[in-house]
Write a protein that holds these residues in place. Structure first.
Motif, mmCIF file in Angstrom:
data_model
loop_
_atom_site.group_PDB
_atom_site.id
_atom_site.type_symbol
_atom_site.label_atom_id
_atom_site.label_comp_id
_atom_site.label_asym_id
_atom_site.label_seq_id
_atom_site.Cartn_x
_atom_site.Cartn_y
_atom_site.Cartn_z
ATOM 1 N N ARG A 1 -16.269 -8.770 -2.372
ATOM 2 C CA ARG A 1 -17.611 -8.207 -2.425
ATOM 3 C C ARG A 1 -17.574 -6.765 -1.922
ATOM 4 N N PRO A 2 -17.913 -5.787 -2.755
ATOM 5 C CA PRO A 2 -17.914 -4.399 -2.288
ATOM 6 C C PRO A 2 -18.850 -4.133 -1.115
ATOM 7 N N ARG A 3 -19.870 -4.984 -0.907
ATOM 8 C CA ARG A 3 -20.743 -4.882 0.263
ATOM 9 C C ARG A 3 -21.418 -3.519 0.397
ATOM 10 N N GLU A 4 -21.974 -3.039 -0.668
ATOM 11 C CA GLU A 4 -22.845 -1.862 -0.642
ATOM 12 C C GLU A 4 -22.139 -0.589 -0.186
ATOM 13 N N THR A 5 -20.846 -0.513 -0.324
ATOM 14 C CA THR A 5 -20.143 0.716 0.025
ATOM 15 C C THR A 5 -19.693 1.412 -1.255
ATOM 16 N N GLU A 6 -19.957 2.677 -1.348
ATOM 17 C CA GLU A 6 -19.632 3.444 -2.551
ATOM 18 C C GLU A 6 -18.200 3.970 -2.481
ATOM 19 N N LEU A 7 -17.267 3.046 -2.342
ATOM 20 C CA LEU A 7 -15.852 3.401 -2.342
ATOM 21 C C LEU A 7 -15.233 3.026 -3.681
ATOM 22 N N PRO A 8 -14.132 3.652 -4.075
ATOM 23 C CA PRO A 8 -13.455 3.249 -5.312
ATOM 24 C C PRO A 8 -13.056 1.773 -5.251
ATOM 25 N N VAL A 9 -13.283 1.053 -6.345
ATOM 26 C CA VAL A 9 -12.910 -0.360 -6.431
ATOM 27 C C VAL A 9 -11.711 -0.473 -7.359
ATOM 28 N N LEU A 10 -10.617 -1.030 -6.858
ATOM 29 C CA LEU A 10 -9.354 -1.088 -7.585
ATOM 30 C C LEU A 10 -8.917 -2.535 -7.767
ATOM 31 N N SER A 11 -8.203 -2.790 -8.845
ATOM 32 C CA SER A 11 -7.530 -4.068 -9.004
ATOM 33 C C SER A 11 -6.283 -4.047 -8.114
ATOM 34 N N PRO A 12 -5.669 -5.197 -7.832
ATOM 35 C CA PRO A 12 -4.428 -5.179 -7.052
ATOM 36 C C PRO A 12 -3.347 -4.305 -7.677
ATOM 37 N N ARG A 13 -3.284 -4.253 -9.004
ATOM 38 C CA ARG A 13 -2.274 -3.415 -9.677
ATOM 39 C C ARG A 13 -2.577 -1.935 -9.484
ATOM 40 N N GLU A 14 -3.842 -1.559 -9.632
ATOM 41 C CA GLU A 14 -4.220 -0.166 -9.409
ATOM 42 C C GLU A 14 -4.014 0.220 -7.952
ATOM 43 N N ALA A 15 -4.323 -0.717 -7.061
ATOM 44 C CA ALA A 15 -4.135 -0.452 -5.636
ATOM 45 C C ALA A 15 -2.669 -0.217 -5.316
ATOM 46 N N ALA A 16 -1.788 -1.015 -5.906
ATOM 47 C CA ALA A 16 -0.358 -0.857 -5.657
ATOM 48 C C ALA A 16 0.122 0.525 -6.106
ATOM 49 N N ALA A 17 -0.353 0.980 -7.265
ATOM 50 C CA ALA A 17 0.038 2.305 -7.753
ATOM 51 C C ALA A 17 -0.479 3.398 -6.823
ATOM 52 N N THR A 18 -1.710 3.254 -6.345
ATOM 53 C CA THR A 18 -2.292 4.237 -5.428
ATOM 54 C C THR A 18 -1.521 4.280 -4.119
ATOM 55 N N LEU A 19 -1.197 3.105 -3.588
ATOM 56 C CA LEU A 19 -0.439 3.044 -2.339
ATOM 57 C C LEU A 19 0.955 3.635 -2.515
ATOM 58 N N ARG A 20 1.569 3.377 -3.658
ATOM 59 C CA ARG A 20 2.913 3.893 -3.878
ATOM 60 C C ARG A 20 2.898 5.416 -3.995
ATOM 61 N N ASP A 21 1.888 5.959 -4.653
ATOM 62 C CA ASP A 21 1.792 7.409 -4.733
ATOM 63 C C ASP A 21 1.682 8.026 -3.343
ATOM 64 N N GLY A 22 0.846 7.402 -2.491
ATOM 65 C CA GLY A 22 0.709 7.910 -1.128
ATOM 66 C C GLY A 22 1.980 7.733 -0.320
ATOM 67 N N ALA A 23 2.572 6.541 -0.392
ATOM 68 C CA ALA A 23 3.802 6.276 0.360
ATOM 69 C C ALA A 23 4.935 7.170 -0.108
ATOM 70 N N GLY A 24 4.912 7.510 -1.397
ATOM 71 C CA GLY A 24 5.943 8.390 -1.939
ATOM 72 C C GLY A 24 5.900 9.787 -1.345
ATOM 73 N N GLN A 25 4.759 10.170 -0.793
ATOM 74 C CA GLN A 25 4.645 11.472 -0.125
ATOM 75 C C GLN A 25 4.976 11.373 1.364
ATOM 76 N N GLY A 26 5.333 10.157 1.806
ATOM 77 C CA GLY A 26 5.640 9.960 3.221
ATOM 78 C C GLY A 26 4.452 9.550 4.051
ATOM 79 N N TRP A 27 3.313 9.253 3.409
ATOM 80 C CA TRP A 27 2.139 8.826 4.161
ATOM 81 C C TRP A 27 2.297 7.373 4.589
ATOM 82 N N PRO A 28 1.916 7.020 5.812
ATOM 83 C CA PRO A 28 1.822 5.605 6.174
ATOM 84 C C PRO A 28 0.566 5.008 5.531
ATOM 85 N N VAL A 29 0.726 3.926 4.779
ATOM 86 C CA VAL A 29 -0.378 3.325 4.027
ATOM 87 C C VAL A 29 -0.489 1.849 4.405
#
Length: 258
Positions: free
Chosen positions: A83-111
């Motif tokens: 449930r997004p619970r009334e927050t206007e944040l991006p909503v991702l599928s688990p696959r989209e989330a994995a790609a987003t996390l990998r892009d961040g982790a690839g830059q050395g960010w802790p995710v």
């Protein structure tokens, strides 16, 4: 080596579920586990029994009293909820989330991925500390996933994303601020707004705070931008203080030194 996402369990209730989540993590190459206020304390022997030999996430698990402490060093956190619970944040599928996390982790960010407790999931104010929402495409008739199942789905997608090619490139000056920096900004702004009487009526304060935090989180400030914004808040507060001092002096019938 890309550092895999941290798995954060918010107020987990059953040791068996913590152990099963650790087993799913180990299946797909995740090892860093953080527990926020586990109901029955930590460690719990039943967790190791449920992990079926996947001991290393449990052996190295870190325990935190509150969520902000668990998030402090992270630069990208996605909250898992049906449930997004009334927050206007991006909503991702688990696959989209994995790609987003990998892009961040690839830059050395802790995710990290944040999972709620078994009974009620994540509260809205917890989600407001994150930068996106992960929702699995479950059947509308029954959306509830077991905690370990949710971890397994997201961990599997992460494992698949590891083989999907090089992560996206980011400019060196676009590294997002960590959560400790952002929480400091939130609390600074909210304190000054309290002093200015902005949160009115008082019963609406929690939802107003949540909306402000979500809006600022979506902006994805860098460290420098967060520091600049705090400087703006400080300048405005000082300006308000000078105005109040002049008004008080006028009321007393003498000039202000401000």
């Amino acid at each position: 080596m890309i550092r895999p996402p941290v798995i954060i369990l918010m107020e987990p209730q059953l040791a068996e579920n913590i152990g099963a989540a650790a087993r799913a993590m180990a299946n797909f190459g995740l090892s860093e586990l953080r527990l926020v206020a586990p109901r029955d304390g930590w460690p719990q022997e039943r967790a190791w029994a449920s992990a079926s030999g996947a001991d290393w996430p449990l052996d190295g698990a870190r325990v935190f009293a509150a969520l902000p402490e668990a998030l402090a060093d992270l630069r990208l956190v996605l909250a898992t909820t049906a449930r997004p619970r009334e927050t206007e944040l991006p909503v991702l599928s688990p696959r989209e989330a994995a790609a987003t996390l990998r892009d961040g982790a690839g830059q050395g960010w802790p995710v990290a991925l944040l999972f709620g407790g078994e009974r009620a999931g994540l509260a809205t104010h917890d989600i407001a500390l994150c930068q996106g929402i992960v929702t699995a495409p479950v059947d509308e008739r029954f959306k509830s996933l077991n905690l370990a199942q949710a971890v397994a789905i997201c961990a599997y997608e992460w494992r698949c994303a590891e083989d999907a090619g090089p992560p996206a490139a980011f400019a060196s000056d676009a590294i997002p601020a960590d959560q400790a920096m952002m929480l400091g900004l939130y609390e600074h702004l909210e304190a000054e707004l309290d002093a200015a009487g902005f949160f009115h009526p008082p019963e609406k304060r929690p939802s107003m705070v949540r909306n402000l935090r979500v809006a600022l989180s979506r902006a994805r400030f860098t460290d420098q931008e967060a520091r600049t914004f705090r400087g703006v808040v400080t300048a405005l507060a000082k300006g308000r203080g000078r105005v109040l001092a002049k008004l008080a002096a006028k009321a007393r019938g003498r000039p202000s030194d401000a």
